[in-house]
Design an enzyme around this catalytic site. Structure first.
Site, PDB file in Angstrom:
ATOM      1  N   HIS A 109       0.818  -1.224   0.000  1.00 42.52           N
ATOM      2  CA  HIS A 109       0.000   0.000   0.000  1.00 42.52           C
ATOM      3  C   HIS A 109       0.849   1.271   0.000  1.00 42.52           C
ATOM      4  CE1 HIS A 109      -3.853  -2.208   1.604  1.00 42.52           C
ATOM      5  NE2 HIS A 109      -3.595  -2.470   0.345  1.00 42.52           N
ATOM      6  N   THR A 174      -4.340  -7.889  11.007  1.00 45.75           N
ATOM      7  CA  THR A 174      -5.132  -7.342   9.896  1.00 45.75           C
ATOM      8  C   THR A 174      -6.574  -7.834   9.994  1.00 45.75           C
ATOM      9  OG1 THR A 174      -5.312  -7.138   7.482  1.00 45.75           O
ATOM     10  CG2 THR A 174      -4.269  -9.154   8.309  1.00 45.75           C
ATOM     11  N   SER A 175      -7.515  -6.945   9.666  1.00 51.14           N
ATOM     12  CA  SER A 175      -8.935  -7.243   9.870  1.00 51.14           C
ATOM     13  C   SER A 175      -9.509  -8.138   8.780  1.00 51.14           C
ATOM     14  CB  SER A 175      -9.736  -5.945   9.922  1.00 51.14           C
ATOM     15  OG  SER A 175      -9.575  -5.235   8.705  1.00 51.14           O
ATOM     16  N   ASN A 199      -3.807 -12.136  15.870  1.00 53.74           N
ATOM     17  CA  ASN A 199      -4.558 -10.877  15.863  1.00 53.74           C
ATOM     18  C   ASN A 199      -5.125 -10.630  17.261  1.00 53.74           C
ATOM     19  OD1 ASN A 199      -5.307  -8.716  14.181  1.00 53.74           O
ATOM     20  ND2 ASN A 199      -7.379  -9.492  13.906  1.00 53.74           N
ATOM     21  N   LEU A 200      -5.588  -9.417  17.472  1.00 51.13           N
ATOM     22  CA  LEU A 200      -6.178  -9.103  18.776  1.00 51.13           C
ATOM     23  C   LEU A 200      -7.487  -9.866  18.973  1.00 51.13           C
ATOM     24  CD1 LEU A 200      -5.711  -7.339  21.270  1.00 51.13           C
ATOM     25  CD2 LEU A 200      -7.032  -5.539  20.141  1.00 51.13           C
ATOM     26  N   GLU A 201      -8.225 -10.012  17.864  1.00 49.13           N
ATOM     27  CA  GLU A 201      -9.535 -10.683  17.912  1.00 49.13           C
ATOM     28  C   GLU A 201      -9.740 -11.358  16.559  1.00 49.13           C
ATOM     29  OE1 GLU A 201     -11.899  -7.192  18.491  1.00 49.13           O
ATOM     30  OE2 GLU A 201     -11.457  -6.483  16.477  1.00 49.13           O
TER      31      GLU A 201
END
Ligand code: OAD
Length: 231
Positions: A109, A174-175, A199-201
């Site tokens: 990106h 990353t979501s 990931n956090l969640e």
């Protein structure tokens, strides 16, 4: 072992750079990406777009890598010593992987510490604020060297070639909301690779991963790296 890692904003969250989505003060909750991160927004109001990226650049220059960046740099060196390789692809426009010691980082990106001429396309280092008075030697207007919505990410051929050679795919922080990066796990699965999410969640495509670990990147990434280097 050849490992392919995709990182996102979550890996830099504990360095104070913020994330785009999720709970708390996520960037795209406070700002409309269509007004700030599209070629149309830059054509309509370049001063507003510069102001947004100038603030992010100043924030980045004041930030430092965290233990997750450091662990991924250690993984790169550790795999090389063992005859393996790490491909580190990031959606992040910060330079915290490099500052932590990663020698090879693919910025799909773009990079916040570069500016690009909107006319001739030449990219140059940029640590200062940009304005509508910032111009290239060819007189074209300078823009942040970042990929906006509606633009094609960079290095896609190199990225898909690296996926072909990988033994393990890992997504960190990353979501799974933005394509094409969010689709890499499916490509990896189709090639028969094991896939791991740190990931956090759970992300939007968490179900596609074989191994999932949840917690702050500064804790779960170093412990995962130690496991890999011990194995
Ligand atoms: P997002 O902001 O969409 O997602 C960040 C992810 O990191 C979320 O799943 C969080 O749960 C997780 N997270 C937050 N804090 C964390 C922590 N301390 N440790 C581990 N994980 C944590 O960021 P990206 O997926 O990178 O593109 O976003 C992808 C793209 O969307 C960005 O590159 C940007 C954005 O719009 C453009 O601007 C073109």
């Amino acid at each position: 072992m050849n490992i392919f890692i995709l990182t996102g904003a979550g890996v830099s969250a504990e360095s104070g750079l913020g994330v785009f989505r999720g709970p708390g003060a996520a960037l795209w909750k406070r700002h409309d990406p269509m007004q700030l991160a599209t070629p149309e927004a830059f054509a309509r109001d370049p001063a507003l777009v510069h102001e947004f990226y100038n603030a992010r650049r100043r924030n980045l220059l004041a930030a430092s890598p965290n233990a997750a960046h450091v662990a991924l740099a250690r993984l790169e060196a550790g795999l090389a010593q063992r005859g393996g390789a790490l491909t580190l692809v990031t959606q992040n426009i910060d330079d915290l992987h490099e500052r932590a010691g990663s020698a090879s980082v693919i910025h799909m990106h773009g990079e916040l510490l570069k500016a690009r001429c909107a006319s001739c396309g030449a990219a140059r280092d940029c640590r200062e604020d940009l304005s509508t008075n910032s111009h290239c030697d060819c007189a074209g207007a300078l823009r942040p060297h970042v990929v906006w919505f509606g633009e094609t990410p960079l290095y896609m051929d190199e990225i898909y070639a690296a996926l072909e050679l990988a033994d393990l795919f890992v997504a960190v922080g990353t979501s799974g909301a933005v394509y094409p990066a969010a689709g890499f796990v499916r490509e990896a699965r189709a090639k028969g690779l094991r896939c791991c999410e740190l990931n956090l969640e759970p992300s939007e495509n968490a179900d596609e991963f074989d191994d999932r670990r949840y917690g702050p990147a500064s804790e779960i990434v170093p412990s995962w790296v130690e496991e890999i280097l011990r194995s």
